[in-house]
Design a protein around this motif. Structure first.
Motif, PDB file in Angstrom:
ATOM      1  N   ARG A  34       1.009  -1.261  -0.047  1.00  0.00           N
ATOM      2  CA  ARG A  34      -0.217  -0.485  -0.284  1.00  0.00           C
ATOM      3  C   ARG A  34       0.738   1.457   0.413  1.00  0.00           C
ATOM      4  N   VAL A  35       0.217   2.383  -0.836  1.00  0.00           N
ATOM      5  CA  VAL A  35       1.239   3.463  -1.046  1.00  0.00           C
ATOM      6  C   VAL A  35       0.307   4.919  -0.233  1.00  0.00           C
ATOM      7  N   SER A  36       1.298   5.421  -0.120  1.00  0.00           N
ATOM      8  CA  SER A  36       0.422   6.971   0.220  1.00  0.00           C
ATOM      9  C   SER A  36       1.532   8.040  -0.332  1.00  0.00           C
ATOM     10  N   VAL A  37       0.802   8.434  -1.093  1.00  0.00           N
ATOM     11  CA  VAL A  37       1.650   9.695  -1.667  1.00  0.00           C
ATOM     12  C   VAL A  37       1.513  11.249  -1.303  1.00  0.00           C
ATOM     13  N   VAL A  38       2.375  11.846  -0.507  1.00  0.00           N
ATOM     14  CA  VAL A  38       2.610  12.894  -0.321  1.00  0.00           C
ATOM     15  C   VAL A  38       2.885  13.670  -1.488  1.00  0.00           C
ATOM     16  N   ASP A  70      -4.046   7.900 -12.152  1.00  0.00           N
ATOM     17  CA  ASP A  70      -4.370   6.285 -13.185  1.00  0.00           C
ATOM     18  C   ASP A  70      -3.100   5.257 -12.397  1.00  0.00           C
ATOM     19  N   SER A  71      -2.472   5.340 -11.447  1.00  0.00           N
ATOM     20  CA  SER A  71      -1.708   4.219 -11.376  1.00  0.00           C
ATOM     21  C   SER A  71      -2.248   2.830 -12.059  1.00  0.00           C
ATOM     22  N   ASP A  72      -0.908   1.439 -12.571  1.00  0.00           N
ATOM     23  CA  ASP A  72      -1.361   0.446 -12.855  1.00  0.00           C
ATOM     24  C   ASP A  72      -0.994   0.083 -11.118  1.00  0.00           C
ATOM     25  N   HIS A  73      -1.009   0.654  -9.950  1.00  0.00           N
ATOM     26  CA  HIS A  73      -0.123  -0.333  -8.992  1.00  0.00           C
ATOM     27  C   HIS A  73      -1.339  -0.912  -8.546  1.00  0.00           C
ATOM     28  N   ARG A  74      -1.552  -2.773  -8.135  1.00  0.00           N
ATOM     29  CA  ARG A  74      -2.352  -3.109  -8.032  1.00  0.00           C
ATOM     30  C   ARG A  74      -3.133  -3.158  -6.521  1.00  0.00           C
ATOM     31  N   ALA A  75      -2.621  -2.098  -5.826  1.00  0.00           N
ATOM     32  CA  ALA A  75      -2.372  -1.939  -3.935  1.00  0.00           C
ATOM     33  C   ALA A  75      -3.204  -0.256  -4.265  1.00  0.00           C
ATOM     34  N   PRO A  76      -3.944  -0.546  -2.935  1.00  0.00           N
ATOM     35  CA  PRO A  76      -4.611   1.080  -2.704  1.00  0.00           C
ATOM     36  C   PRO A  76      -3.285   2.005  -2.869  1.00  0.00           C
ATOM     37  N   ILE A  77      -3.895   3.199  -3.265  1.00  0.00           N
ATOM     38  CA  ILE A  77      -3.635   4.105  -3.654  1.00  0.00           C
ATOM     39  C   ILE A  77      -4.052   5.555  -2.805  1.00  0.00           C
ATOM     40  N   ALA A 137       2.798  12.721   8.638  1.00  0.00           N
ATOM     41  CA  ALA A 137       2.106  12.595   9.755  1.00  0.00           C
ATOM     42  C   ALA A 137       0.798  11.997   9.394  1.00  0.00           C
ATOM     43  N   ARG A 138       0.446  12.447   8.044  1.00  0.00           N
ATOM     44  CA  ARG A 138      -1.094  12.542   7.785  1.00  0.00           C
ATOM     45  C   ARG A 138      -1.388  10.644   7.160  1.00  0.00           C
ATOM     46  N   ALA A 139      -0.339  10.760   7.120  1.00  0.00           N
ATOM     47  CA  ALA A 139       0.094   9.336   5.723  1.00  0.00           C
ATOM     48  C   ALA A 139      -0.151   7.855   6.696  1.00  0.00           C
ATOM     49  N   ARG A 140      -0.787   7.250   5.244  1.00  0.00           N
ATOM     50  CA  ARG A 140      -1.637   5.770   5.849  1.00  0.00           C
ATOM     51  C   ARG A 140      -0.961   4.900   6.131  1.00  0.00           C
ATOM     52  N   ALA A 141      -0.051   4.497   4.820  1.00  0.00           N
ATOM     53  CA  ALA A 141       0.986   3.484   4.503  1.00  0.00           C
ATOM     54  C   ALA A 141       2.135   3.577   5.355  1.00  0.00           C
ATOM     55  N   ASP A 142       2.865   2.790   5.014  1.00  0.00           N
ATOM     56  CA  ASP A 142       4.139   2.745   5.072  1.00  0.00           C
ATOM     57  C   ASP A 142       5.375   3.083   4.359  1.00  0.00           C
ATOM     58  N   ILE A 143       4.919   2.575   3.047  1.00  0.00           N
ATOM     59  CA  ILE A 143       5.548   3.206   1.517  1.00  0.00           C
ATOM     60  C   ILE A 143       5.039   5.107   1.386  1.00  0.00           C
ATOM     61  N   ILE A 144       6.011   5.043   0.894  1.00  0.00           N
ATOM     62  CA  ILE A 144       5.339   7.043   1.367  1.00  0.00           C
ATOM     63  C   ILE A 144       6.786   7.644   0.065  1.00  0.00           C
ATOM     64  N   VAL A 145       4.958   8.078  -0.620  1.00  0.00           N
ATOM     65  CA  VAL A 145       6.504   8.291  -2.410  1.00  0.00           C
ATOM     66  C   VAL A 145       6.317  10.233  -2.036  1.00  0.00           C
ATOM     67  N   LEU A 146       6.754  10.618  -2.141  1.00  0.00           N
ATOM     68  CA  LEU A 146       6.904  11.923  -2.209  1.00  0.00           C
ATOM     69  C   LEU A 146       7.212  13.150  -3.822  1.00  0.00           C
ATOM     70  N   GLY A 153      10.697  10.188  -5.456  1.00  0.00           N
ATOM     71  CA  GLY A 153      11.073   9.212  -4.394  1.00  0.00           C
ATOM     72  C   GLY A 153      10.156   8.518  -3.903  1.00  0.00           C
ATOM     73  N   ALA A 154      11.201   7.508  -3.407  1.00  0.00           N
ATOM     74  CA  ALA A 154       9.863   6.604  -2.446  1.00  0.00           C
ATOM     75  C   ALA A 154      10.645   6.051  -0.822  1.00  0.00           C
ATOM     76  N   PHE A 155       9.780   5.956  -0.320  1.00  0.00           N
ATOM     77  CA  PHE A 155      10.279   5.988   1.116  1.00  0.00           C
ATOM     78  C   PHE A 155      10.137   4.401   2.066  1.00  0.00           C
ATOM     79  N   ARG A 156      10.550   4.418   2.935  1.00  0.00           N
ATOM     80  CA  ARG A 156      10.030   3.486   3.627  1.00  0.00           C
ATOM     81  C   ARG A 156       9.250   4.124   5.185  1.00  0.00           C
ATOM     82  N   ARG A 157       8.930   4.204   5.998  1.00  0.00           N
ATOM     83  CA  ARG A 157       8.425   5.203   7.169  1.00  0.00           C
ATOM     84  C   ARG A 157       9.475   4.901   7.913  1.00  0.00           C
ATOM     85  N   GLU A 158      10.060   3.501   8.423  1.00  0.00           N
ATOM     86  CA  GLU A 158      10.457   3.231   9.444  1.00  0.00           C
ATOM     87  C   GLU A 158      12.271   4.380   8.893  1.00  0.00           C
TER      88      GLU A 158
END
Length: 709
Positions: free
Chosen positions: A346-350, A369-376, A420-429, A502-507
């Motif tokens: 799952r991905v959160s895009v900020v 309009d992404s073909d990523h199969r998990a929620p964005i 801080a408001r993102a719900r996913a552990d993978i965050i795209v900026l 850029g994509a980042f791990r929340r950790e």
């Protein structure tokens, strides 16, 4: 942040450039090839020298009253040497003269006097006569009167500044015996006479400038039609290999002294008073300044030549590193092509946005309009925009889209608020002026399945590449930025994940305390901090993001000035990593060393490379320097073709590369210089934003087609 952008140093820079230009011209004019080959043939003036001159003596007085000529006294030889002083040959000739207790006359070139003042002082100290041979060895028969006067006056200034004297004696370059005078040379001699000079010619021209044997030089010097007659003998102490001249002079002195000849100065040989008079204090002061300027210009050229070599070496080293490590990166990518895709996260895009009404809708729609199969989920953080950015986002009403409004606090605060408001552990900026391909999110986050990877850099593309400025930036993004990222990926020392993608791990974000506002390059600062925290940062070339590049030179300057200054801040902030161990130390020693050498030092040295190339084209060997520049551009073009091929881009834009090297590259050098000056002066910059021109349509359909693999 208070704006204290220094302005006065631009005046100093312009003045420095003016001084540099004058110094280069002074040195270049003084470096003309010396010898007996005039650069061009003088036009026939229609005036021929009178018989009283062509049949007269070798010393001609045209200064006062009717023309008079004089010959040396019987059994008196005046050895004369042209074109010096030379640091190699003049001392050897002086040693020979000293052994034989002989005095001579040296017709000096002013530029040589200024460059070797100690030799000029030795000439005077050992009792030799000094004559004027112009400042740069010009052909006076082809020069206007103002140039003749300038050349003779400059030589007088050089003599005043080094020896403290002026001379009435001069010899025109490219002249020989009175009978060999041409009409234009006679006209030039008359001009010199009007300025108060005695014009010296010769009786016996050894033509040693053509490098005959010592035997031939001796023969020409001692041969006489009438036994016992005096003579003025012309030789040279500069302008090439004078070993034969040195050997011949020793033999001439030995042979003719045994026959009862004496050797003295030209003036004494014809019964005239000593030609030199003491210069005034003011003349000596002006001469000292001229000598210093000439020597300083010589030091400058030597320094530029050194920097030319260093810049060339650094450029070739960087090019070799980029191409070889890019090839390694290609092999690594191909080795992973058949690895099955894991379950998509799952991905959160900020998306931080400040006054992005021209592009924000296209950005949001392209992400969703992404073909990523998990929620964005897409979180647009409106950082106190004064335009319709927030209204446009609120009106989209798209699933997965959230709008967060806050007072203006800068991009780092907007990013931290969205994280801080993102719900996913993978965050795209993502910047608010960026458009994604349909597969961008999927390919971007794929490397994060490796638990050691803390962040991923995508591949930023220039969308508005239609004009010349756009093509230059497109070439820079592909050749410079993306080849660099391939190398940094291999060396595990990525300095910057661009704000565009850029994509980042929340950790990993949490491990460095989020996005810092310590620098103007928050993306570079964040990436360096993540690397120092022990995470791997990789480059995913297939994750494409299309961004709107600056469309004017002013906007480009503002953007790159901020980038460069922010990068310098980040380098300084993370300088301690060089002394650390583990991944942090490897990052610091590899990345900061590379950035220091190739993004700070090289841009400082490279203008010297260009200046010395221009100097070489004007004053040295133009074919060699033109060939060197062409070879350099050729290598850049080959590297560019390879980089474009790796990115699946056509090579057509490379036609603009040579022009880029002349104009765009200089602008980037000035950006680095401006940033360094700003940093040294301790000035602080405000946040700069570029003006959007609406490259993207609301649905993002103006994005170019995806390059072929």
């Amino acid at each position: 942040m208070k704006h204290r952008d220094p302005r006065g140093h631009w005046i100093l820079l312009l003045l420095g450039g003016l001084v540099l230009g004058v110094a280069l011209l002074l040195n270049g004019a003084a470096r003309g090839e010396l010898g007996e080959s005039p650069g061009r043939v003088a036009a026939d003036s229609g005036v021929e020298p009178p018989a009283s001159v062509t049949g007269g003596g070798p010393v001609v007085n045209l200064a006062d009253g009717p023309m008079r000529s004089a010959r040396p006294k019987p059994r008196t030889i005046a050895l004369t040497f042209d074109d010096g002083p030379d640091p190699r040959w003049t001392p050897q000739l002086l040693d020979v003269l000293a052994r034989h207790h002989a005095r001579a006359t040296f017709f000096v070139v002013g530029a040589q006097v200024a460059q070797h003042p100690g030799l000029a002082r030795r000439l005077a100290r050992e009792g030799h006569e000094i004559g004027n041979h112009t400042y740069t060895h010009i052909d006076m028969s082809t020069s206007p009167d103002w140039r003749i006067r300038l050349e003779l006056d400059l030589t007088q200034r050089a003599l005043a500044g080094t020896v403290g004297v002026k001379t009435r004696l001069m010899r025109m370059p490219y002249t020989s015996t009175p009978g060999g005078l041409t009409g234009p040379q006679w006209t030039a001699a008359q001009r010199a006479g009007r300025h108060g000079y005695l014009v010296a010619l010769t009786d016996r021209d050894t033509e040693d400038w053509a490098r005959p044997s010592a035997d031939e030089i001796v023969r020409r010097a001692v041969t006489s039609a009438r036994p016992g007659e005096g003579a003025v003998v012309m030789l040279h102490d500069s302008g090439g290999d004078r070993a034969a001249t040195v050997a011949a002079v020793d033999r001439i002195l030995t042979t003719l002294s045994a026959e009862g000849y004496r050797f003295t100065t030209l003036s004494e040989s014809v019964g005239l008073p000593y030609s030199s008079v003491r210069a005034s204090t003011a003349e000596r002061m002006v001469g000292t300044a001229l000598v210093f300027a000439q020597r300083a210009s010589g030091w400058l050229i030597a320094g530029l030549a050194t920097l030319f070599g260093l810049a060339g070496l650094l450029t070739l080293t960087r090019l070799g590193m980029l191409l070889s490590l890019a090839r390694v990166h290609v092999r690594r990518v191909r080795a992973k092509e058949n690895v099955p895709d894991p379950d998509p996260p799952r991905v959160s895009v900020v998306v931080p946005a400040y006054n992005e009404e021209m592009s924000i809708e296209a950005t949001v729609r392209s992400i969703l309009d992404s073909d990523h199969r998990a929620p964005i989920e897409v979180i647009v953080v409106d950082d106190g925009s004064t335009d319709d950015t927030a209204r446009i986002v609120a009106g989209l009403d798209l699933p997965g889209l959230r709008l967060l409004r806050k007072t203006n606090g800068g991009k780092p605060s907007a990013l931290n608020a969205g994280i801080a408001r993102a719900r996913a552990d993978i965050i795209v900026l993502v910047d608010g002026d960026t458009v994604f391909q349909r597969d961008t999110v999927r390919t971007l986050v794929a490397p994060l399945t490796d638990p050691t990877v803390g962040a991923v850099s995508g591949n930023t593309k220039v969308a508005n590449r239609g004009g010349l400025l756009g093509r230059w930036q497109h070439i820079e993004y592909v050749i410079g930025f993306n080849l660099d990222r391939r190398m940094f990926d291999v060396l595990e020392c990525m300095p910057t994940i661009p704000g565009a993608i850029g994509a980042f791990r929340r950790e990993s974000l949490a491990s460095v305390g989020g996005v810092s506002d310590d620098t103007l390059a928050e993306d570079t600062d964040l990436t360096m901090a993540i690397c120092r925290a022990g995470w791997r940062v990789v480059y995913e070339e297939n994750a494409l993001a299309w961004t709107e590049a600056p469309s004017s030179l002013r906007q480009l300057w503002r953007q790159r000035y901020r980038w460069c200054y922010g990068t310098l801040q980040a380098m300084w902030k993370h300088r301690g990593s060089i002394r650390e161990g583990g991944r942090s130390g490897r990052f610091g020693r590899r990345c900061l060393t590379y950035l220091t050498l190739f993004q700070v030092a090289l841009p400082l040295f490279a203008p010297a490379m260009d200046l010395f190339t221009l100097y070489g084209l004007l004053f040295l060997d133009p074919w060699w320097f033109a060939g060197s520049w062409a070879a350099f551009v050729g290598l850049q073009t080959l590297a560019g073709a390879y980089a474009l091929r790796l990115d699946g881009e056509p090579v057509r834009p490379l036609w603009a590369l040579p022009i880029q090297q002349v104009i765009y590259r200089q602008l980037m050098y000035l950006v680095v210089i401006q940033s360094l000056v700003t940093a040294v002066l301790g000035a602080r910059l405000r946040w700069h934003t570029i003006r959007r021109t609406g490259t993207f349509t609301p649905d993002g359909r103006s994005v170019p087609a995806r390059p072929s693999a």
